[in-house]
Design a protein around this motif. Structure first.
Motif, PDB file in Angstrom:
ATOM      1  N   LEU A 170     -16.896  -8.361 -41.039  1.00 59.17           N
ATOM      2  CA  LEU A 170     -18.305  -8.767 -41.090  1.00 59.17           C
ATOM      3  C   LEU A 170     -18.536  -9.988 -40.219  1.00 59.17           C
ATOM      4  O   LEU A 170     -19.504 -10.054 -39.451  1.00 59.17           O
ATOM      5  N   PHE A 171     -17.635 -10.979 -40.305  1.00 65.17           N
ATOM      6  CA  PHE A 171     -17.784 -12.192 -39.506  1.00 65.17           C
ATOM      7  C   PHE A 171     -17.719 -11.877 -38.010  1.00 65.17           C
ATOM      8  O   PHE A 171     -18.470 -12.438 -37.211  1.00 65.17           O
ATOM      9  N   GLU A 172     -16.803 -10.988 -37.654  1.00 59.32           N
ATOM     10  CA  GLU A 172     -16.637 -10.641 -36.232  1.00 59.32           C
ATOM     11  C   GLU A 172     -17.932 -10.046 -35.684  1.00 59.32           C
ATOM     12  O   GLU A 172     -18.370 -10.386 -34.586  1.00 59.32           O
ATOM     13  N   GLU A 173     -18.552  -9.165 -36.455  1.00 59.90           N
ATOM     14  CA  GLU A 173     -19.799  -8.542 -36.010  1.00 59.90           C
ATOM     15  C   GLU A 173     -20.953  -9.539 -36.055  1.00 59.90           C
ATOM     16  O   GLU A 173     -21.777  -9.602 -35.139  1.00 59.90           O
ATOM     17  N   TRP A 174     -21.000 -10.348 -37.125  1.00 63.10           N
ATOM     18  CA  TRP A 174     -22.123 -11.269 -37.323  1.00 63.10           C
ATOM     19  C   TRP A 174     -22.113 -12.402 -36.306  1.00 63.10           C
ATOM     20  O   TRP A 174     -23.148 -13.023 -36.052  1.00 63.10           O
ATOM     21  N   SER A 175     -20.967 -12.682 -35.704  1.00 63.84           N
ATOM     22  CA  SER A 175     -20.891 -13.763 -34.720  1.00 63.84           C
ATOM     23  C   SER A 175     -21.880 -13.562 -33.580  1.00 63.84           C
ATOM     24  O   SER A 175     -22.355 -14.519 -32.971  1.00 63.84           O
ATOM     25  N   LYS A 176     -22.217 -12.296 -33.295  1.00 57.21           N
ATOM     26  CA  LYS A 176     -23.115 -11.978 -32.180  1.00 57.21           C
ATOM     27  C   LYS A 176     -24.559 -12.398 -32.466  1.00 57.21           C
ATOM     28  O   LYS A 176     -25.315 -12.697 -31.536  1.00 57.21           O
ATOM     29  N   SER A 177     -24.932 -12.406 -33.745  1.00 57.51           N
ATOM     30  CA  SER A 177     -26.336 -12.671 -34.082  1.00 57.51           C
ATOM     31  C   SER A 177     -26.517 -13.808 -35.086  1.00 57.51           C
ATOM     32  O   SER A 177     -27.651 -14.084 -35.497  1.00 57.51           O
ATOM     33  N   TYR A 178     -25.443 -14.481 -35.468  1.00 58.63           N
ATOM     34  CA  TYR A 178     -25.529 -15.482 -36.534  1.00 58.63           C
ATOM     35  C   TYR A 178     -26.553 -16.567 -36.223  1.00 58.63           C
ATOM     36  O   TYR A 178     -27.396 -16.906 -37.057  1.00 58.63           O
ATOM     37  N   ASP A 179     -26.502 -17.103 -35.005  1.00 53.39           N
ATOM     38  CA  ASP A 179     -27.404 -18.213 -34.678  1.00 53.39           C
ATOM     39  C   ASP A 179     -28.862 -17.775 -34.650  1.00 53.39           C
ATOM     40  O   ASP A 179     -29.758 -18.593 -34.896  1.00 53.39           O
ATOM     41  N   ASP A 180     -29.120 -16.510 -34.367  1.00 53.00           N
ATOM     42  CA  ASP A 180     -30.492 -16.001 -34.463  1.00 53.00           C
ATOM     43  C   ASP A 180     -30.911 -15.850 -35.922  1.00 53.00           C
ATOM     44  O   ASP A 180     -32.059 -16.116 -36.282  1.00 53.00           O
ATOM     45  N   THR A 181     -29.970 -15.436 -36.768  1.00 52.35           N
ATOM     46  CA  THR A 181     -30.288 -15.248 -38.188  1.00 52.35           C
ATOM     47  C   THR A 181     -30.673 -16.565 -38.847  1.00 52.35           C
ATOM     48  O   THR A 181     -31.634 -16.632 -39.614  1.00 52.35           O
TER      49      THR A 181
END
Length: 212
Positions: free
Chosen positions: A8-19
């Motif tokens: 989950l973290f690996e995938e979320w790294s792409k959009s975390y700062d937008d979230t």
């Protein structure tokens, strides 16, 4: 130790700062007042700081800007890469988690935001007992995370997410390991801490525990 969520973290790294700036409507309330929450955590820290779950380095930036010495601990390679891109060269960013990490010679404050819920309650107990041994009198734990005043409030939050059609949020609330303020109070007091809680939004509280 939270590593079951690494994919989950690996995938979320792409959009975390937008979230965290509110671009995902399901998580807008979770991250409401995000910058103020990070600033409040940083202001409560002192001395040499260990930051667990550093993610993309947003809290780390504020800790460094406050002139603090920081050791970042982050289990996700993708998140660490994002943090390295963002933070000053030479920032200490290590692979590790809340329980399995390299212990520095001196620790004055332990901080984390939006991460401690990745541990089961038994793992939380183990981690907090470890921190009680690691910190000297006056040392602090300062965590900002989703937590609830009671199990009933937790169940209500899941129902409200489902009723709003926020299925991803509802799933997160049910599959990750959120817990209650009374749980934290009992565990921290048993390990020699005095603890207080400040609410930041509908989901997030700052938990500040000082070693007696």
């Amino acid at each position: 130790m939270g590593r079951e969520f690494l994919d989950l973290f690996e995938e979320w790294s792409k959009s975390y700062d937008d979230t965290v700036i509110g671009k995902d409507i399901e998580y807008q309330e979770v991250f409401k007042n995000y910058e103020l929450i990070l600033e409040s955590v940083a202001k409560r820290a002192h001395g040499h700081v260990i930051e667990f779950g550093a993610g993309t380095g947003n809290l780390t930036e504020k800790l460094l800007q406050a002139g603090l010495s920081v050791t970042c601990v982050e289990p996700s390679p993708a998140m660490r890469e994002k943090a390295i891109e963002k933070l000053p060269a030479g920032t200490d960013i290590q692979d590790g988690d809340f329980i399995d990490f390299i212990r520095p010679e001196k620790v004055d404050t332990i901080v984390s935001t939006y991460a401690f819920h990745h541990l089961t309650d038994d793992e939380k107990k183990k981690a907090l007992a470890d921190y009680g041994k690691l910190l000297k009198s006056g040392g602090k734990i300062v965590f900002a995370d989703t937590m609830y005043q009671s199990k009933e409030a937790y169940s209500q939050a899941i129902r409200e997410a489902q009723e709003a059609g926020f299925h991803n949020l509802a799933n997160d609330l049910q599959t990750e390991y959120y817990t209650t303020i009374p749980f934290f109070e009992s565990v921290l007091e048993a390990n020699g801490f005095e603890v207080s809680f400040d609410r930041c939004n509908q989901f997030v509280w700052i938990m500040e525990a000082e070693k007696l």
